[in-house]
Scaffold this active site. Sequence first.
Site, short mmCIF file in Angstrom:
data_model
loop_
_atom_site.label_atom_id
_atom_site.label_comp_id
_atom_site.label_asym_id
_atom_site.label_seq_id
_atom_site.Cartn_x
_atom_site.Cartn_y
_atom_site.Cartn_z
N GLN A 275 0.80 -1.22 0.00
CA GLN A 275 0.00 0.00 0.00
C GLN A 275 0.84 1.28 0.00
O GLN A 275 0.32 2.34 -0.33
CB GLN A 275 -0.96 -0.01 1.20
CG GLN A 275 -2.00 -1.12 1.08
CD GLN A 275 -2.92 -1.20 2.29
OE1 GLN A 275 -2.62 -1.90 3.24
NE2 GLN A 275 -4.02 -0.48 2.27
N GLU B 5 -4.94 -10.09 9.30
CA GLU B 5 -6.35 -10.39 9.04
C GLU B 5 -6.60 -11.68 8.25
O GLU B 5 -7.28 -11.66 7.22
CB GLU B 5 -7.01 -9.20 8.33
CG GLU B 5 -6.94 -7.92 9.16
CD GLU B 5 -7.75 -6.76 8.58
OE1 GLU B 5 -8.09 -6.82 7.39
OE2 GLU B 5 -8.03 -5.81 9.32
#
Length: 446
Positions: free
Chosen positions: A48, A187
């Site tokens: 990112q 996650e």
Amino acid sequence: MKLSRRSFMAGVPSATALSACAPWRLQARPDTGFPKDFIWGVSTSSHQVEGGAANNDFWFLEHLADTPFVEPSGDAVDQYHLYKDDIRLMKALGIPTYRFSMEWSRIEPEQGVFSAAALQHYRRVAETCLENGVDPYITLNHFTVPLWFAKRGGWEASDAPDLFARYAEWAAAALGDVMRGACTLNEPNITVQGAYFARRNGQGPAGDENLMARAARAAGSNDFSSYFFVDGLSIRDNFLQAHKKGYAALKSGPGDYPVGMSLALRDYQVADGSATAEEIRRGVVQEGHVAFYEAAQHDDYVGVQTYSRRRINADGVMRPPEGAKLTQMGVEFYPEALGATVREAWRYTKRPILVSENGVPTDNDTDRIQYIDTALEGLRGAIHDGVDVRGYIYWSFLDNYEWMSGYGPKFGLVSVDRTTQQRTPKPSAYHFARLIRSNGAALTPL
Ligand code: BGC
């Protein structure tokens, strides 16, 4: 405070002592409500922010014909080159912890071929953190995997946990002594929740078979598999194995630092009081949260990552209430969710809790300040009630690449001009810095 495994473990109330829960609660400073050594930090992930991560599965999917990504990640915010400036900015703001991830596809560009230069790069990033008084808190896998790994079945392949463990061993050997905290997987439970709802609605396994088939054709491998787009329930066991092996690998290396995994925890609420809605809520929490809490029972901490709530009625997940404020991701602006999820994680695990992500995508920085303050108030309440919360890490330090949504959503405390790569702290960055300086006392009075 140095984020060492020992300091994490000190003062942890045992499960049986929960009701009294004296040790941690008594350490919370009466003037701020936060413990003295509370960990304050900011977070990002390699794909990112780094730019040019061209050898992983997401980059490949971003460039497919008919890609569902609104735009490719491209140069991102060029942190691969600008990490020193970013870390110095953290120092200037007084931010003491930086959670970032290593890009597996750089470290192991071909199966079994490890890049000493890439490992040295991440070592330099961690060392730069330490030189600037910032504790490096490193995630080994934040969604992206090397292209070769995706082509041979990704997390669906039976030996995926072993391949991850081998990468973890290399990472631990090269960086263990400069890590102050580590997270194996980011996650691993997020897609399980969608899979639960898909199956319950009779849609069969979740995932985007069509996209995976197109990717497989383009990659020349029928086995192509990428985390976001396969059924979360079908890879859960492999993820849990990978976490266990990754944890052991990190512990076998040099250094002494807390290791855990971070979980996507939504605040699921029954909205209509019906038994069916309660059954659905229990089901999704069981499949998507509890199965992972069980795997975290022996970890040094549980990473809580919460952004909003999901209301449930007898038909499943409802739309946000009429007139509710929405974030740029289309979910409800609901910072109160954090207080609820840390309590849930604590109830099930009795492990120290680290909020490893929490934040809001918005162009309105006043809203961001309000979001942070409200989330922290919820956290302070949970701490007061005996939940062992060790820290709060805001997502994200910088405005960055938000996966399929591209560069639209702005989660950052710091904005970035992506032409010049100029960083500009927003008022929320200074607000967060004030909160850190006062260890939470700058929050509204108790
Ligand atoms: C992920 C981040 C993402 C953030 C905001 C989390 O689920 O770990 O990578 O940017 O949510 O959507």
